[in-house]
Design an enzyme around this catalytic site. Structure first.
Site, PDB file in Angstrom:
ATOM      1  N   LEU A  65      -0.066   3.725  -6.174  1.00  9.52           N
ATOM      2  CA  LEU A  65       0.606   2.303  -4.678  1.00  9.52           C
ATOM      3  C   LEU A  65       1.362   2.268  -5.635  1.00  9.52           C
ATOM      4  CD1 LEU A  65      -2.964   0.360  -4.722  1.00  9.52           C
ATOM      5  CD2 LEU A  65      -2.679   2.216  -3.183  1.00  9.52           C
ATOM      6  N   PRO A  66       2.154   1.771  -4.281  1.00  9.55           N
ATOM      7  CA  PRO A  66       4.146   1.389  -4.615  1.00  9.55           C
ATOM      8  C   PRO A  66       4.099   0.357  -5.866  1.00  9.55           C
ATOM      9  CG  PRO A  66       3.503   1.435  -2.189  1.00  9.55           C
ATOM     10  CD  PRO A  66       2.194   1.092  -3.080  1.00  9.55           C
ATOM     11  N   THR A 101       3.291   3.322 -10.641  1.00  8.34           N
ATOM     12  CA  THR A 101       3.932   3.216 -12.466  1.00  8.34           C
ATOM     13  C   THR A 101       4.351   1.945 -11.395  1.00  8.34           C
ATOM     14  OG1 THR A 101       5.734   5.354 -12.231  1.00  8.34           O
ATOM     15  CG2 THR A 101       6.140   3.246 -12.887  1.00  8.34           C
ATOM     16  N   LYS A 176       6.687   5.920 -19.460  1.00  9.27           N
ATOM     17  CA  LYS A 176       6.861   6.158 -18.818  1.00  9.27           C
ATOM     18  C   LYS A 176       8.516   5.256 -17.922  1.00  9.27           C
ATOM     19  CE  LYS A 176       7.453   6.760 -13.784  1.00  9.27           C
ATOM     20  NZ  LYS A 176       7.749   8.408 -13.053  1.00  9.27           N
ATOM     21  N   LYS A 251      13.688  -0.325  -9.066  1.00  8.59           N
ATOM     22  CA  LYS A 251      12.154  -0.860  -9.589  1.00  8.59           C
ATOM     23  C   LYS A 251      11.517  -0.943 -10.752  1.00  8.59           C
ATOM     24  CE  LYS A 251       7.935   0.693  -9.095  1.00  8.59           C
ATOM     25  NZ  LYS A 251       6.935   1.481  -8.666  1.00  8.59           N
TER      26      LYS A 251
HETATM   27  P1  NAD Z   1       4.943   5.106  -1.136  1.00  8.11           P
HETATM   28  O1  NAD Z   1       5.484   4.000  -0.285  1.00  8.11           O
HETATM   29  O2  NAD Z   1       5.547   7.131  -0.460  1.00  8.11           O
HETATM   30  O3  NAD Z   1       3.370   5.351  -0.876  1.00  8.11           O
HETATM   31  C1  NAD Z   1       2.936   4.721  -1.158  1.00  8.11           C
HETATM   32  C2  NAD Z   1       1.215   4.578   0.287  1.00  8.11           C
HETATM   33  O4  NAD Z   1       0.732   3.856  -0.323  1.00  8.11           O
HETATM   34  C3  NAD Z   1       1.394   4.581   1.144  1.00  8.11           C
HETATM   35  O5  NAD Z   1       0.903   5.284   2.145  1.00  8.11           O
HETATM   36  C4  NAD Z   1       0.922   2.488   1.564  1.00  8.11           C
HETATM   37  O6  NAD Z   1       0.458   2.471   2.511  1.00  8.11           O
HETATM   38  C5  NAD Z   1       0.090   2.984   0.301  1.00  8.11           C
HETATM   39  N1  NAD Z   1      -0.972   2.336   0.259  1.00  8.11           N
HETATM   40  C6  NAD Z   1      -0.197   0.163  -0.390  1.00  8.11           C
HETATM   41  N2  NAD Z   1      -1.118  -0.192  -0.197  1.00  8.11           N
HETATM   42  C7  NAD Z   1      -2.302   0.187   0.200  1.00  8.11           C
HETATM   43  C8  NAD Z   1      -3.395  -0.266  -0.163  1.00  8.11           C
HETATM   44  N3  NAD Z   1      -4.306  -1.214  -1.326  1.00  8.11           N
HETATM   45  N4  NAD Z   1      -4.474   1.049  -0.182  1.00  8.11           N
HETATM   46  C9  NAD Z   1      -4.501   1.685   0.205  1.00  8.11           C
HETATM   47  N5  NAD Z   1      -3.134   2.417   0.233  1.00  8.11           N
HETATM   48  C10 NAD Z   1      -2.457   1.626   0.441  1.00  8.11           C
HETATM   49  O7  NAD Z   1       4.755   5.203  -2.139  1.00  8.11           O
HETATM   50  P2  NAD Z   1       4.961   6.954  -3.425  1.00  8.11           P
HETATM   51  O8  NAD Z   1       6.176   7.519  -3.478  1.00  8.11           O
HETATM   52  O9  NAD Z   1       3.972   7.976  -3.060  1.00  8.11           O
HETATM   53  O10 NAD Z   1       5.022   6.204  -4.580  1.00  8.11           O
HETATM   54  C11 NAD Z   1       3.927   5.956  -5.675  1.00  8.11           C
HETATM   55  C12 NAD Z   1       3.852   5.245  -6.791  1.00  8.11           C
HETATM   56  O11 NAD Z   1       4.834   6.156  -7.289  1.00  8.11           O
HETATM   57  C13 NAD Z   1       5.166   4.083  -7.180  1.00  8.11           C
HETATM   58  O12 NAD Z   1       4.183   3.517  -7.924  1.00  8.11           O
HETATM   59  C14 NAD Z   1       5.905   4.745  -7.420  1.00  8.11           C
HETATM   60  O13 NAD Z   1       7.307   4.037  -8.315  1.00  8.11           O
HETATM   61  C15 NAD Z   1       5.447   6.074  -8.200  1.00  8.11           C
HETATM   62  N6  NAD Z   1       6.230   7.654  -8.062  1.00  8.11           N
HETATM   63  C16 NAD Z   1       6.884   7.974  -7.528  1.00  8.11           C
HETATM   64  C17 NAD Z   1       7.868   9.086  -7.158  1.00  8.11           C
HETATM   65  C18 NAD Z   1       8.751   9.411  -6.168  1.00  8.11           C
HETATM   66  O14 NAD Z   1       9.641  10.701  -6.034  1.00  8.11           O
HETATM   67  N7  NAD Z   1       8.681   9.084  -4.876  1.00  8.11           N
HETATM   68  C19 NAD Z   1       7.496   9.586  -8.687  1.00  8.11           C
HETATM   69  C20 NAD Z   1       7.142   8.952  -9.849  1.00  8.11           C
HETATM   70  C21 NAD Z   1       6.476   7.675  -9.452  1.00  8.11           C
END
Ligand code: NAD
Length: 304
Positions: A65-66, A101, A176, A251
């Site tokens: 999740l975000p 994260t 991390k 973030k």
């Molecule tokens: P994103 O915004 O693309 O995806 C998050 C998903 O979670 C969305 O599809 C959203 O609809 C869903 N969501 C939110 N609340 C929800 C709930 N209650 N129930 C079901 N679904 C729900 O984000 P992301 O890029 O996939 O990142 C996710 C996590 O990974 C974050 O914490 C980010 O910091 C971490 N991260 C991201 C990257 C990157 O390069 N994108 C790299 C390392 C870590």
């Protein structure tokens, strides 16, 4: 095979869940955004109508999740008291792996409620970006009980390559966040040095090579050069599209700042990097790759 529930199918969670499906595991998926589930369903995953449905008859639950508020609300409920959330609905045999994260304190809060119910809850934040998620080569930095880590390993090996057990719940996030703070500092420092050299007449590719082979060499210069055109495969050469968003780096630097406040640690370089990325995001760059911090140093140039 392990029956899995997977919640949160965004840029990272989508391809991670897909790798589990491709490996033959039965996976039930849920995301608030209906379209995020389409690719998974087509690949053979089962659509769940709610988070609770995704948790029925499973052995392992993965969430991606975000941010912390989403994780707290999902597992603990709106009041964050543990009663209205998923933990109350989970069988105590289910292993929970949250790969988002988030702040270590948020992990400890949720893991504490989970422990009261006899549920193993691990934080497993990842490094490696969307490319790593797709290729199944993510690094997982895990916090949690050693037995739970051993149980999680076969699934983590499907989604990742470098696996670390950092310590008890919350430790994965601490490691991390330290790493990403260093990354933010390294990337902005690299962009700063490149801009200085170019403004003083150097070719960015030549300067990059010199620094790469000298004492300033670092990960950004090796694989993620922020100057457009120096490295063909880097987001900088694709208008800073894809990669790791400025918003997410801001973030993570905010999480580092909170962690520093809580532990009375001085992080002057991390604080500076946070200000840079927050200001860069405020100027409209939030959805660009974080190496676009290079543009911050090139304001006023005609073609940037
Ligand atoms: P994103 O915004 O693309 O995806 C998050 C998903 O979670 C969305 O599809 C959203 O609809 C869903 N969501 C939110 N609340 C929800 C709930 N209650 N129930 C079901 N679904 C729900 O984000 P992301 O890029 O996939 O990142 C996710 C996590 O990974 C974050 O914490 C980010 O910091 C971490 N991260 C991201 C990257 C990157 O390069 N994108 C790299 C390392 C870590």
């Amino acid at each position: 095979m392990t029956s899995i529930g997977f919640i949160g199918l965004g840029n990272m969670g989508g391809p991670m869940a897909l790798n589990l499906v491709k490996a033959g595991h039965p996976v039930k998926v849920f995301d608030l955004v209906e379209s995020a589930m389409t690719v998974l369903i087509e690949a053979g995953a089962k659509r769940a109508a709610s988070p609770r449905e995704a948790c029925e008859d499973i052995e392992v639950l993965v969430s991606m999740l975000p941010a912390g508020q989403h994780v707290r609300r999902l597992y603990l409920g709106d009041k964050e008291d543990g009663e209205g959330g998923l933990l109350a609905a989970l069988d105590s045999s289910v292993l929970v792996i949250d790969a988002s994260t988030i702040a270590p304190d948020d992990v400890r809060l949720v893991a504490g409620h989970a422990a009261e119910r006899g549920i193993d809850f691990m934080d497993a934040p990842v490094s490696g970006g969307v490319g790593g998620a797709r290729a199944g080569t993510l690094s997982f930095i895990v916090g949690g009980d050693a037995d739970a880590y051993a149980r999680a390993l076969p699934l983590l090996e499907v989604m990742g390559k470098n696996l670390f057990h950092a310590g008890p719940a919350g430790s994965g996030q601490v490691a991390k966040i330290c790493n990403n703070m260093l990354l933010g500092i390294l990337m902005s420092g690299t962009a700063e040095a490149l801009a200085l050299g170019v403004k003083n007449g150097l070719d960015p590719a030549v300067l990059s090579e010199v620094m790469k082979q000298s004492s300033g060499g670092n990960w950004a210069l090796n694989v993620y050069n922020p100057w457009p055109g120096v490295m063909e495969a880097a987001p900088a050469s694709n208008d800073y599209q894809g990669g790791f968003l400025v918003d997410l780096m801001a973030k993570d630097l905010g999480l580092a700042w909170e962690m520093a406040l809580g532990s009375k640690s001085a992080v002057p370089m991390g604080a500076q990097a946070r200000n840079l990325f927050v200001q860069h995001a405020a100027q409209g760059a939030g959805r660009l790759d974080f190496s676009s911090i290079q543009r911050f140093y090139r304001v006023g140039e005609a073609d940037v």
